[in-house]
Design an enzyme around this catalytic site. Structure first.
Site, PDB file in Angstrom:
ATOM      1  N   THR A 127       0.857  -1.176   0.000  1.00  0.00           N
ATOM      2  CA  THR A 127       0.000   0.000   0.000  1.00  0.00           C
ATOM      3  C   THR A 127       0.892   1.225   0.000  1.00  0.00           C
ATOM      4  O   THR A 127       1.975   1.191   0.589  1.00  0.00           O
ATOM      5  CB  THR A 127      -0.908   0.032   1.249  1.00  0.00           C
ATOM      6  OG1 THR A 127      -1.383   1.369   1.482  1.00  0.00           O
ATOM      7  CG2 THR A 127      -0.175  -0.427   2.490  1.00  0.00           C
ATOM      8  N   ASN A 128       0.470   2.287  -0.668  1.00  0.00           N
ATOM      9  CA  ASN A 128       1.197   3.550  -0.591  1.00  0.00           C
ATOM     10  C   ASN A 128       0.865   4.302   0.689  1.00  0.00           C
ATOM     11  O   ASN A 128       1.748   4.719   1.435  1.00  0.00           O
ATOM     12  CB  ASN A 128       0.858   4.440  -1.797  1.00  0.00           C
ATOM     13  CG  ASN A 128       1.522   4.005  -3.079  1.00  0.00           C
ATOM     14  OD1 ASN A 128       2.651   4.369  -3.378  1.00  0.00           O
ATOM     15  ND2 ASN A 128       0.811   3.214  -3.868  1.00  0.00           N
ATOM     16  N   THR A 129      -0.427   4.460   0.965  1.00  0.00           N
ATOM     17  CA  THR A 129      -0.864   5.292   2.081  1.00  0.00           C
ATOM     18  C   THR A 129      -0.263   4.870   3.404  1.00  0.00           C
ATOM     19  O   THR A 129       0.205   5.707   4.191  1.00  0.00           O
ATOM     20  CB  THR A 129      -2.402   5.274   2.196  1.00  0.00           C
ATOM     21  OG1 THR A 129      -2.971   5.831   1.005  1.00  0.00           O
ATOM     22  CG2 THR A 129      -2.877   6.065   3.396  1.00  0.00           C
ATOM     23  N   CYS A 157      -1.375   5.120  -5.651  1.00  0.00           N
ATOM     24  CA  CYS A 157      -2.256   4.273  -4.855  1.00  0.00           C
ATOM     25  C   CYS A 157      -2.292   2.939  -5.574  1.00  0.00           C
ATOM     26  O   CYS A 157      -2.419   2.895  -6.805  1.00  0.00           O
ATOM     27  CB  CYS A 157      -3.656   4.872  -4.753  1.00  0.00           C
ATOM     28  SG  CYS A 157      -4.846   3.799  -3.933  1.00  0.00           S
TER      29      CYS A 157
END
Length: 240
Positions: A92-94, A205
């Protein structure tokens, strides 16, 4: 470069996934395809997966409970290390907002998603990018600053555009819903960011690549899911 399938000793990768499971499935496929392409034969990746309940994580995001999220994901990483993982990928990026806490919780490397992106941008001599992602990724500093420190200028959508990008991610892409109208909205935003000087667009994302690919626009797209998975392949083959 290909590898002799009969002699290869693959390192084991630990994936912290489920954020969302849609993009985690992409990681699984991309890493295995990358290993098979490099090694040939019936070779597949050595993977361990800890997949969290995204509803729980999303609630922590909404409630600004980043300490709770860090503890949850660090526990998953420790479980993977104890099971034999030799490197961790946070899929995941976030949630790289808590990457430092996760990295500190394990003794094996954490392969940071922004580092794989930065390496690809530098290889292509791209120094100014537009960034699409969740509101957290676009607004906060944890992701952008890491790129800026590596010589990459970052342009983000305006507030209304950010609202649309974020909504489409959570209400559609994370639930496997792909709408042409949403693709067109993303393309409108990409075109405007180009006018501000973006040389390329980062799909920051891990779900956005479900909706957009190079066939939809002339501007170069950098798919962080694919780049992060490729970094995992490289590590598994002893290249990092």
């Amino acid at each position: 470069m290909s590898v002799n399938a009969a002699s290869v000793e693959l390192r084991t990768l630990g994936l912290v996934g489920g954020m969302s499971w849609e993009s985690t499935a992409s990681y699984y496929a991309l890493i295995n395809r990358g290993i098979q392409a490099r090694c040939g034969g019936l070779t597949s990746a050595r993977l361990l997966l800890s997949s969290v309940n995204f509803e729980q994580v999303a609630n922590m995001q909404r409630n600004n409970d980043w300490a709770g999220a860090a503890k949850l994901l660090s526990t998953q990483a420790q479980t993977l290390e104890n099971a034999g993982a030799q490197a961790i990928l946070l899929c995941t990026n976030t949630m790289h907002k808590v990457a430092d806490e996760l990295a500190a919780a394990v003794s094996v490397p954490l392969l940071h998603i922004a580092d794989s992106l930065s390496a690809a941008l530098h290889a292509d001599a791209r120094t100014c990018i537009g960034l699409l992602g969740t509101r957290f990724t676009m607004q906060e500093t944890f992701y952008k600053t890491r790129l800026v420190q590596q010589g990459i200028d970052v342009i983000v959508p305006n507030p209304q555009e950010q609202d649309d990008v974020h909504r489409i991610i959570f209400e559609e892409l994370c639930q496997g819903i792909l709408r042409e109208a949403s693709r067109q909205r993303y393309l409108e935003i990409i075109t405007r960011l180009q006018t501000e000087g973006a040389q390329a667009m980062v799909l920051g994302c891990t779900e956005i690549a479900l909706l957009l690919d190079a066939s939809h626009t002339d501007i170069p797209l950098y798919d962080t899911t694919a780049l992060h998975a490729a970094a995992g392949v490289g590590f598994a083959l002893g290249e990092g």
